[in-house]
Design a protein around this motif. Structure first.
Motif, PDB file in Angstrom:
ATOM      1  N   LYS A  39       0.813  -1.217   0.000  1.00 24.46           N
ATOM      2  CA  LYS A  39       0.000   0.000   0.000  1.00 24.46           C
ATOM      3  C   LYS A  39       0.847   1.267   0.000  1.00 24.46           C
ATOM      4  N   ASN A  40       0.352   2.255  -0.745  1.00 26.34           N
ATOM      5  CA  ASN A  40       0.873   3.606  -0.694  1.00 26.34           C
ATOM      6  C   ASN A  40      -0.161   4.406   0.088  1.00 26.34           C
ATOM      7  N   ILE A  41       0.256   5.013   1.185  1.00 21.76           N
ATOM      8  CA  ILE A  41      -0.680   5.641   2.105  1.00 21.76           C
ATOM      9  C   ILE A  41      -0.368   7.116   2.290  1.00 21.76           C
ATOM     10  N   TYR A  42      -1.394   7.935   2.172  1.00 27.26           N
ATOM     11  CA  TYR A  42      -1.282   9.342   2.565  1.00 27.26           C
ATOM     12  C   TYR A  42      -2.180   9.535   3.778  1.00 27.26           C
ATOM     13  N   ILE A  43      -1.602   9.976   4.885  1.00 18.83           N
ATOM     14  CA  ILE A  43      -2.362  10.216   6.099  1.00 18.83           C
ATOM     15  C   ILE A  43      -2.873  11.655   6.065  1.00 18.83           C
ATOM     16  N   GLY A  86       1.252  -1.995   8.637  1.00 19.82           N
ATOM     17  CA  GLY A  86       1.944  -3.238   8.312  1.00 19.82           C
ATOM     18  C   GLY A  86       1.903  -3.575   6.833  1.00 19.82           C
ATOM     19  N   ARG A  87       0.926  -3.038   6.119  1.00 20.17           N
ATOM     20  CA  ARG A  87       0.795  -3.285   4.676  1.00 20.17           C
ATOM     21  C   ARG A  87       1.417  -2.168   3.827  1.00 20.17           C
ATOM     22  N   ALA A  88       1.986  -1.178   4.482  1.00 17.46           N
ATOM     23  CA  ALA A  88       2.486   0.000   3.765  1.00 17.46           C
ATOM     24  C   ALA A  88       3.819  -0.243   3.065  1.00 17.46           C
ATOM     25  N   LYS A  89       3.892   0.253   1.860  1.00 18.55           N
ATOM     26  CA  LYS A  89       5.134   0.283   1.094  1.00 18.55           C
ATOM     27  C   LYS A  89       5.702   1.701   1.144  1.00 18.55           C
ATOM     28  N   ASN A  90       4.801   2.693   1.052  1.00 14.03           N
ATOM     29  CA  ASN A  90       5.160   4.109   1.108  1.00 14.03           C
ATOM     30  C   ASN A  90       4.132   4.830   1.984  1.00 14.03           C
ATOM     31  N   ILE A  91       4.620   5.702   2.848  1.00 15.76           N
ATOM     32  CA  ILE A  91       3.737   6.490   3.709  1.00 15.76           C
ATOM     33  C   ILE A  91       4.156   7.944   3.616  1.00 15.76           C
ATOM     34  N   VAL A  92       3.170   8.804   3.419  1.00 16.61           N
ATOM     35  CA  VAL A  92       3.411  10.251   3.454  1.00 16.61           C
ATOM     36  C   VAL A  92       2.478  10.825   4.505  1.00 16.61           C
ATOM     37  N   ALA A  93       3.032  11.674   5.382  1.00 17.63           N
ATOM     38  CA  ALA A  93       2.228  12.274   6.438  1.00 17.63           C
ATOM     39  C   ALA A  93       2.872  13.550   6.944  1.00 17.63           C
ATOM     40  N   ALA A 109      10.250  -0.022   3.889  1.00 21.60           N
ATOM     41  CA  ALA A 109       9.210   0.915   3.443  1.00 21.60           C
ATOM     42  C   ALA A 109       9.802   2.323   3.438  1.00 21.60           C
ATOM     43  N   THR A 110       9.216   3.194   2.633  1.00 20.14           N
ATOM     44  CA  THR A 110       9.666   4.584   2.559  1.00 20.14           C
ATOM     45  C   THR A 110       8.657   5.474   3.274  1.00 20.14           C
ATOM     46  N   ILE A 111       9.185   6.343   4.131  1.00 18.62           N
ATOM     47  CA  ILE A 111       8.369   7.266   4.908  1.00 18.62           C
ATOM     48  C   ILE A 111       8.752   8.675   4.512  1.00 18.62           C
ATOM     49  N   ILE A 112       7.775   9.475   4.114  1.00 21.07           N
ATOM     50  CA  ILE A 112       8.006  10.896   3.842  1.00 21.07           C
ATOM     51  C   ILE A 112       7.211  11.674   4.883  1.00 21.07           C
ATOM     52  N   ASP A 113       7.935  12.351   5.738  1.00 25.94           N
ATOM     53  CA  ASP A 113       7.384  13.077   6.880  1.00 25.94           C
ATOM     54  C   ASP A 113       7.600  14.563   6.602  1.00 25.94           C
ATOM     55  N   PHE A 114       6.502  15.339   6.457  1.00 29.99           N
ATOM     56  CA  PHE A 114       6.706  16.758   6.168  1.00 29.99           C
ATOM     57  C   PHE A 114       6.261  17.630   7.328  1.00 29.99           C
ATOM     58  N   ASN A 115       6.956  18.774   7.462  1.00 35.64           N
ATOM     59  CA  ASN A 115       6.657  19.705   8.552  1.00 35.64           C
ATOM     60  C   ASN A 115       6.933  21.130   8.123  1.00 35.64           C
ATOM     61  N   SER A 116       6.396  22.079   8.880  1.00 43.21           N
ATOM     62  CA  SER A 116       6.547  23.500   8.534  1.00 43.21           C
ATOM     63  C   SER A 116       7.362  24.258   9.573  1.00 43.21           C
ATOM     64  N   ASN A 117       8.143  23.543  10.351  1.00 46.39           N
ATOM     65  CA  ASN A 117       8.973  24.178  11.372  1.00 46.39           C
ATOM     66  C   ASN A 117      10.433  23.864  11.075  1.00 46.39           C
ATOM     67  N   GLU A 118      11.183  24.879  10.667  1.00 49.49           N
ATOM     68  CA  GLU A 118      12.568  24.623  10.275  1.00 49.49           C
ATOM     69  C   GLU A 118      13.442  24.181  11.445  1.00 49.49           C
ATOM     70  N   ASN A 135      13.137   3.525   5.230  1.00 46.06           N
ATOM     71  CA  ASN A 135      13.736   4.643   4.500  1.00 46.06           C
ATOM     72  C   ASN A 135      12.976   5.899   4.905  1.00 46.06           C
ATOM     73  N   TYR A 136      13.604   6.738   5.710  1.00 47.72           N
ATOM     74  CA  TYR A 136      12.939   7.906   6.285  1.00 47.72           C
ATOM     75  C   TYR A 136      13.426   9.182   5.625  1.00 47.72           C
TER      76      TYR A 136
END
Length: 165
Positions: A39-43, A86-93, A109-118, A135-136
């Motif tokens: 699964k490719n997941i966007y939270i 557990g089924r995730a291949k890619n997660i973006v949140a 799995a690849t995790i893309i974690d985005f934020n607005s605080n430098e 992979n973070y």
């Protein structure tokens, strides 16, 4: 006996082995083995009570067009969240407590974690990713909550297109 020590002084408090133990215990207790990583997941934060993003629908459309399933964790039971991750291949949140679920993600799995605080340093999420061979990627999207900026920064990651096929 105090199991976890949190300090705001000196070194990163999440580098302590006691946190490693906590993350490993969570995984040992709730991880569902042998789930296919497909699964490719966007939270989404569209239905969240706080830290919602103006224009979240545009983010959802962007990720849906990339083949991501849009999920609302606040509508899911914990056991459903464990299985989903557990089924995730890619997660973006957007960074936040939902990232604790990384304890239940399969290796590589690849995790893309985005934020607005430098000044934000995602030590706890990076630590979980390191412990469980994920992979973070942390993406700073600027001080703005501008959806176009968020999409532009995330779209610039070539890994997004490579991992979603």
């Amino acid at each position: 006996k105090k199991m976890y020590k949190h300090s705001t002084e000196g070194d990163d408090p999440f580098s302590m082995w006691k946190y490693d133990n906590l993350f490993k215990t969570l995984r040992e207790t709730f991880f569902i083995p042998d789930l296919p990583s497909e699964k490719n997941i966007y939270i989404s934060r569209k239905k969240a009570k706080d830290r919602a993003i103006d224009g979240e629908e545009k983010l959802e459309d962007f990720f849906a067009n990339k083949g991501f399933e849009i999920v609302y964790l606040e509508e899911m039971r914990l056991d459903q969240q464990f299985e989903l991750f557990g089924r995730a291949k890619n997660i973006v949140a957007r960074t936040g407590s939902s990232m604790t679920n990384l304890c239940f993600v399969n290796k590589n799995a690849t995790i893309i974690d985005f934020n607005s605080n430098e000044n934000y340093y995602p030590s706890e999420w990076k630590r979980i990713a390191k412990i469980f061979d994920l992979n973070y990627i942390n993406v700073y999207v600027g001080h703005t909550e501008n959806v176009d900026t968020i999409i532009q920064r995330i779209a610039s990651l070539s890994i997004l297109d490579k991992g979603v096929k």
